[in-house]
Design an enzyme around this catalytic site. Structure first.
Site, mmCIF file in Angstrom:
data_model
loop_
_atom_site.group_PDB
_atom_site.id
_atom_site.type_symbol
_atom_site.label_atom_id
_atom_site.label_comp_id
_atom_site.label_asym_id
_atom_site.label_seq_id
_atom_site.Cartn_x
_atom_site.Cartn_y
_atom_site.Cartn_z
ATOM 1 N N ASP A 91 1.188 4.896 0.177
ATOM 2 C CA ASP A 91 0.861 6.297 0.440
ATOM 3 C C ASP A 91 1.965 7.134 -0.185
ATOM 4 O O ASP A 91 3.126 7.041 0.218
ATOM 5 C CB ASP A 91 0.790 6.564 1.936
ATOM 6 C CG ASP A 91 -0.241 5.674 2.620
ATOM 7 O OD1 ASP A 91 -1.423 5.818 2.295
ATOM 8 O OD2 ASP A 91 0.156 4.838 3.449
ATOM 9 N N HIS A 127 -5.640 9.932 0.395
ATOM 10 C CA HIS A 127 -6.231 10.236 1.698
ATOM 11 C C HIS A 127 -5.271 10.918 2.661
ATOM 12 O O HIS A 127 -5.707 11.720 3.489
ATOM 13 C CB HIS A 127 -6.817 8.969 2.338
ATOM 14 C CG HIS A 127 -5.900 7.796 2.354
ATOM 15 N ND1 HIS A 127 -6.046 6.740 1.491
ATOM 16 C CD2 HIS A 127 -4.819 7.497 3.107
ATOM 17 C CE1 HIS A 127 -5.108 5.841 1.727
ATOM 18 N NE2 HIS A 127 -4.348 6.282 2.695
ATOM 19 N N ASP A 178 -7.579 1.662 2.249
ATOM 20 C CA ASP A 178 -7.438 2.494 3.450
ATOM 21 C C ASP A 178 -8.248 3.773 3.357
ATOM 22 O O ASP A 178 -7.969 4.742 4.046
ATOM 23 C CB ASP A 178 -5.955 2.827 3.665
ATOM 24 C CG ASP A 178 -5.662 3.303 5.076
ATOM 25 O OD1 ASP A 178 -6.494 3.069 5.973
ATOM 26 O OD2 ASP A 178 -4.605 3.924 5.279
ATOM 27 N N HIS A 209 0.863 -1.180 0.000
ATOM 28 C CA HIS A 209 0.000 0.000 0.000
ATOM 29 C C HIS A 209 0.896 1.225 0.000
ATOM 30 O O HIS A 209 1.628 1.464 0.966
ATOM 31 C CB HIS A 209 -0.927 0.003 1.211
ATOM 32 C CG HIS A 209 -1.781 1.241 1.275
ATOM 33 N ND1 HIS A 209 -2.528 1.657 0.206
ATOM 34 C CD2 HIS A 209 -1.979 2.157 2.250
ATOM 35 C CE1 HIS A 209 -3.166 2.780 0.521
ATOM 36 N NE2 HIS A 209 -2.836 3.099 1.754
#
Length: 912
Positions: free
Chosen positions: A16, A351, A126, A14
């Site tokens: 980010d 996000h 997420d 994941h």
């Protein structure tokens, strides 16, 4: 025979893009990860596949630094070993607009198709809660599933039914949009890292798998168990093949495979039980204690949300429709520029970015991206309006003389519009190329006679207009065929009311010399500190609060516009008020009040509060932050020392306004606090309505029984509305994404204007001094009363129009192919249920694409009327797939029925 157990291990990371480290530091780690992945896949054929986090931007970021790896990467993608898409980035669903979510899917698919094909996986690992229309978006994208980590609480296999609609019996469930679209939902009940770092050592592996198998079986509805081998910024597990061999040896009753989402879904669907829970609409962790929802990211660094609202709106509601119209007149539609502008904007939509929950360096870089995207959009707008304005036949204004100054005003919303417009005109120019000295040029411009001029519409009617002489100013042209052309100009600013400008169309005016005087018109000031038009009356009290009377419905709303200040000892993710603290408000605080605008088309009153608020939290907060005390358990309070916080509010009413506009400028010098504006409704209702992605969602005023957080804040896009069958109050905003309907006996709408905190939060201590938002900030809202039905009354249309700026441009006297008041398309909607969403040109087909969504639970009729030479029309999807083409009627009309809550896209084949 009992079904055999299968462990699907899916490798991923994941990613980010930016968060607790600045972007480039994460970027360096991404390069290292991708290098490792490619090397491992080349050497180890048993390392079957890798899911690239559902976002194609990872490929861009990697190849930016490693262009020499492109062919190797493309081969692995083509072989199905690296799986990409369907998104461009993994966005926050609640803080990005409806159309931004669509562009994200469109561009993700376009990029994926350049490298291979897009994974048909609805991936939200997420995302901080999920909007209710996501299943419909997935279905229109050819996706029948959604994998997500937040929003629904699993209750385990012992429960046979869900509880209250927001819990699931299993990690597998059916998720349904308001329109009835359904997808198979896969909840990461044990998170998207439940298969991370699988041991190779037999003793460690037995401990690991005993725990992991039991954890997954607790929630799974079938023996098909999902294990996500990766986590945030997690390097790949290079010895996974060996770890899987160890697991197979230890558990011969379990089939361990290095899997992928497609294979997992295929085997899962064959074994799903019939009694899966069905969850409908938004997934916002409604059935939890309320402390872990991350909802207050909606108010972290509000300035970012405001920049995002302006950027999204400029692209989707201004630049795209104007460029579409210009393309119908012969200008090439700039797909490449739009893709670049959207990508630049969407790089702020992950996000941890748009949510404002990263370190300060991240959000400084975001500001630059917002500006870059805006500059591209403004350039597209300037080119488009020039082409359209040049095509307008303004020759009729020659009756006022050759020095008439025409101007065009565009309404790019989906409804006819009236309102106050401001434009700057050059009343005269002298170019440097004309050979005059700078002194002579300036003198001639200063001596230019501006007397005897009035503003007229295209019917020749003189209009009330305020003229401000801005004096002599420098300007320049950038011709397509010559070097830049500087000039000096005599500039004026005109402010006036544009009336009934057609939807996605324009009206033309001219500032001309005329013997006729402009009508004076009646003032909208009807008493001391009282604003009034045909629909509304606003009475401002000595403390700056106001009473609003809906003259049509008779409802009176009192104590509107009071400001509230409370401490905040939370973090960028969550708000926490100090225990036992009483909120401070401006109720009863004397304000300085004066009229600042009084014209026939608009009046405004300024309200100034000189307010003292606590300077910060006490020293205990820093100690609790450093010691990683969980924010609900913090004991810090605010200091007794105060600092000034001046709030300058301008309350304005337009002649044709159905709402009261509020602009407030806050000079924030305090830390660790939150400021809100309060709008008591005094309406008895248990629910309220709020604008979300392609939906006006209904939410309860009172949270579930499990909710222990004193705060019940939530996300909004354009507005929140509290209504009964007889009356309602809608509060619209621009980039203020957090609100709460208070449980105070008055159903007060509280809109967060500012939240100041000093740390990131989450898994460690990351100071964020810039998240205190020290400085001056301006916010805008509109308060719109209505007679019960926000759709039928037009209140929601007014709220949507409040998001969109007017566009205006000066033009010359010339003949043209289109009239002075014009819209290329028109449409009718029964009872106004259909909200216009976008107008653009499809890159795939070159067709004109228009989109609406049905706000109501009843079907609506869409009647389309075209002024264009059209070859046909078809119903499409958000991916702009071409459907069955139908002919327009002989009168240029087309009609269709739109289902309740349906998102409908039409493609129009125009003759070019």
């Amino acid at each position: 025979m009992e079904q055999s157990r299968k462990a699907h291990i899916i490798s991923h990371t994941h990613w980010d893009r930016e968060w607790y480290l600045p972007y480039e530091k994460h970027h360096v780690r991404l390069i290292q990860l991708m290098d490792s992945l490619l090397e491992t896949m080349e050497k180890d054929s048993e390392y079957r596949s890798f899911f690239l986090d559902g976002q194609t931007i990872i490929i861009e970021d990697y190849l930016q630094v490693r262009p020499e790896k492109k062919e190797q990467l493309l081969k692995l993608i083509a072989d199905g070993r690296i799986i990409i898409g369907p998104w461009y980035i993994l966005q926050d669903a609640f803080l990005t607009s409806s159309e931004a979510n669509v562009r994200n899917m469109q561009i993700g698919h376009q990029d994926a198709e350049r490298y291979g094909s897009a994974a048909k996986i609805g991936y939200f690992p997420d995302t901080f809660g999920l909007t209710g229309q996501i299943p419909q978006l997935m279905r229109q994208s050819g996706i029948d599933n959604a994998f997500f980590g937040r929003g629904v609480k699993p209750t385990g296999f012992n429960n046979t039914v869900s509880d209250g609609g927001y819990e699931s019996s299993f990690s597998e469930l059916m998720w349904e949009s308001p329109d009835g679209s359904k997808v198979l939902g896969i909840l990461f009940a044990n998170w998207y890292s439940n298969g991370n770092e699988v041991p190779v050592d037999e003793e460690e592996a037995r401990k690991f798998w005993d725990r992991k198998l039991a954890d997954a079986e607790k929630y799974a509805s079938t023996p098909e168990l999902l294990y996500m081998n990766g986590c945030d910024h997690q390097p790949i597990q290079r010895d996974l093949a060996e770890a899987i061999r160890t697991a197979r040896k230890l558990y011969p009753d379990t089939e361990f495979i290095h899997s992928n989402f497609d294979d997992y879904l295929k085997t899962l669907r064959d074994k799903l039980p019939e009694d899966l829970s069905s969850v409908k609409g938004e997934l916002r962790s409604q059935r939890t204690d309320g402390w872990g929802t991350l909802v207050n990211t909606a108010s972290a660094r509000v300035y970012l949300k405001q920049m995002n609202q302006r950027g999204q709106t400029l692209l989707e509601k201004v630049a795209e429709p104007l460029a579409s119209h210009a393309s119908l007149l012969g200008l090439e539609y700039p797909h490449h520029l739009f893709t670049y502008a959207w990508k630049t904007l969407m790089q702020n939509h992950p996000h941890d970015s748009i949510c404002g929950c990263s370190v300060d360096e991240v959000h400084r870089e975001m500001v630059t991206r917002f500006e870059k995207s805006r500059h591209v959009a403004e350039s597209i707008v300037a080119d488009s309006v020039r082409v359209i304005a040049d095509s307008v036949d303004t020759s009729a204004f020659t009756q006022y003389g050759e020095d008439a100054l025409p101007l065009v005003v565009w309404n790019t919303t989906g409804w006819s519009r009236s309102g106050t417009v401001t434009i700057e005109l050059d009343a005269g120019r002298l170019y440097f190329r004309e050979g005059f000295t700078l002194e002579e040029t300036s003198r001639r411009m200063k001596e230019l006679d501006l007397s005897g001029r009035v503003l007229v519409n295209d019917k020749g009617e003189a209009l009330p207009c305020t003229v401000e002489d801005l004096g002599v100013q420098f300007g320049y042209d950038l011709p397509d065929d010559r070097f830049r052309q500087p000039y000096m100009a005599r500039r004026v600013r005109l402010t006036f009311e544009a009336s009934e400008v057609p939807a996605v169309g324009f009206a033309t005016y001219a500032w001309v010399k005329s013997g006729a005087a402009a009508p004076e018109g009646a003032s909208l000031i009807s008493g001391e500190n009282v604003l009034e038009n045909a629909w509304l009356k606003v009475e401002i009290a000595a403390d700056g609060s106001f009473t609003l009377t809906d003259k049509k419905g008779g409802q009176v709303y009192r104590d509107l516009g009071v400001y509230e200040d409370t401490g905040d000892i939370g973090n960028e993710y969550m708000y926490k008020q100090p225990n036992g603290e009483a909120a401070l408000t401006t109720k009863g605080l004397p304000a300085q009040i004066r009229v600042v605008e009084d014209t026939p088309y608009r009046a405004a009153i300024e309200i100034v509060h000189d307010w003292e608020v606590p300077a910060s939290a006490d020293s205990r907060l820093e100690a609790e932050q450093i010691e990683l005390v969980y924010y609900p358990q913090r004991k810090a309070q605010r200091v007794t020392e105060t600092v000034p916080m001046k709030i300058r509010t301008v309350v304005a009413l337009n002649k044709s306004g159905r709402g009261v506009e509020i602009e407030a400028t806050l000079d924030n010098r305090a830390k660790d606090h939150r400021v809100r504006a309060l709008f008591p409704t005094d309406l008895e209702t248990k629910t309220h309505l709020v604008d979300s992605m392609f939906e006006v969602a209904e939410r309860s005023n009172v949270p579930a029984e499990e909710w222990t957080n004193p705060s019940n804040t939530a996300h909004q896009q354009a507005f929140v509305d509290v209504s009964t069958s007889e009356a309602g109050l809608t509060v619209a905003n621009q980039g203020l994404n957090e609100y709460e309907v208070l449980r105070d006996g008055r159903n007060t709408i509280a809109v967060t204007l500012l939240r100041s905190v000093g740390e990131l939060g989450d898994w460690g201590y990351f100071p964020t001094p810039e998240a205190q938002c020290i400085g001056e900030f301006t916010v805008r809202m509109e308060v719109i009363p209505h007679q019960g039905d926000g759709i039928g009354s037009g209140a929601y249309a007014e709220a949507y129009q409040f998001q969109v700026p007017w566009t205006a441009a000066q033009t010359g006297i010339h003949e043209g192919s289109i009239p002075t008041t014009y819209a290329p398309l028109g449409w009718s909607r029964s009872d106004r249920e259909l909200a216009f969403s976008s107008m653009k040109i499809s890159e795939r087909t070159g067709d004109l694409m228009l989109r609406w969504f049905n706000m109501a639970g009843t079907q609506a009729e869409l009647g389309l009327q075209s002024e264009l030479a059209c070859e046909g029309v078809y119903k499409s999807t958000i991916l702009e797939d071409e459907g069955d083409v139908q002919a327009f009627s002989t009168d240029g009309s087309y009609s269709m029925t739109v289902k309740p809550y349906e998102i409908v896209t039409l493609g129009i084949k125009t003759a070019r």
